[in-house]
Design a protein around this motif. Structure first.
Motif, PDB file in Angstrom:
ATOM      1  N   GLY A  18       7.657   0.680  -7.489  1.00 48.59           N
ATOM      2  CA  GLY A  18       8.631   0.959  -6.432  1.00 48.59           C
ATOM      3  C   GLY A  18       8.976   2.432  -6.419  1.00 48.59           C
ATOM      4  N   ALA A  24      11.804  -1.391  -1.311  1.00 44.53           N
ATOM      5  CA  ALA A  24      10.644  -1.750  -2.121  1.00 44.53           C
ATOM      6  C   ALA A  24      11.139  -2.414  -3.402  1.00 44.53           C
ATOM      7  CB  ALA A  24       9.832  -0.499  -2.449  1.00 44.53           C
ATOM      8  N   VAL A  25      10.216  -2.948  -4.143  1.00 49.72           N
ATOM      9  CA  VAL A  25      10.571  -3.581  -5.407  1.00 49.72           C
ATOM     10  C   VAL A  25      10.774  -2.465  -6.425  1.00 49.72           C
ATOM     11  CG1 VAL A  25       9.801  -5.160  -7.188  1.00 49.72           C
ATOM     12  CG2 VAL A  25       9.229  -5.610  -4.814  1.00 49.72           C
ATOM     13  N   ASP A  45      11.345 -10.374  -9.303  1.00 47.06           N
ATOM     14  CA  ASP A  45      12.288  -9.299  -8.989  1.00 47.06           C
ATOM     15  C   ASP A  45      13.623  -9.704  -9.618  1.00 47.06           C
ATOM     16  OD1 ASP A  45      13.482  -7.007  -7.755  1.00 47.06           O
ATOM     17  OD2 ASP A  45      14.310  -8.342  -6.238  1.00 47.06           O
ATOM     18  N   SER A  71       2.033  -6.976  -4.825  1.00 47.69           N
ATOM     19  CA  SER A  71       1.849  -7.010  -3.374  1.00 47.69           C
ATOM     20  C   SER A  71       2.380  -8.305  -2.787  1.00 47.69           C
ATOM     21  CB  SER A  71       0.366  -6.866  -3.021  1.00 47.69           C
ATOM     22  OG  SER A  71      -0.102  -5.596  -3.383  1.00 47.69           O
ATOM     23  N   GLN A  74       6.218  -8.216  -2.811  1.00 44.99           N
ATOM     24  CA  GLN A  74       6.737  -7.394  -1.723  1.00 44.99           C
ATOM     25  C   GLN A  74       6.627  -8.117  -0.383  1.00 44.99           C
ATOM     26  OE1 GLN A  74       4.322  -3.905  -2.359  1.00 44.99           O
ATOM     27  NE2 GLN A  74       5.964  -2.865  -3.479  1.00 44.99           N
ATOM     28  N   LYS A  78       9.877  -9.174   1.913  1.00 42.21           N
ATOM     29  CA  LYS A  78      10.003  -8.707   3.302  1.00 42.21           C
ATOM     30  C   LYS A  78      10.109  -9.882   4.255  1.00 42.21           C
ATOM     31  CE  LYS A  78       7.608  -4.327   2.769  1.00 42.21           C
ATOM     32  NZ  LYS A  78       6.390  -3.571   3.080  1.00 42.21           N
TER      33      LYS A  78
END
Length: 84
Positions: A18, A24-25, A45, A71, A74, A78
């Motif tokens: 990130g 972002a993470v 997370d 990926s 994320q 989102k």
């Protein structure tokens, strides 16, 4: 860690993935579980408790599995943010 071997079952490691923004993470916790000839990588997370997993060959690239898990994490975060 030696070669492409994963840490022992249930072991976690932090990652500075990130860029410091919450979009972002910022930090990812990893858990690795070997299941037969496969390696299951879980990415978590810690802020949102969002968890995803990916599976690949245990003899494959650990870094590739970690990048794939990040990926996917994320993407899921989102997607969930759009639902709210």
């Amino acid at each position: 860690m030696v070669g492409n071997r994963a840490p022992g079952k249930g072991q976690t490691a932090g990652n500075g993935a990130g860029n410091g923004t919450r979009g972002a993470v910022d930090e990812v916790l990893f858990e690795f579980q070997r299941v037969g000839s496969y390696l299951k990588v879980m990415a978590i997370d810690p802020v949102t408790a969002t968890e995803v997993s990916v599976v690949g060959p245990a003899t494959g690239s650990l870094e590739l599995l970690k990048r794939t898990a990040i990926s996917k994490l994320q993407f899921v975060m989102k997607r969930d943010a759009v639902k709210r």
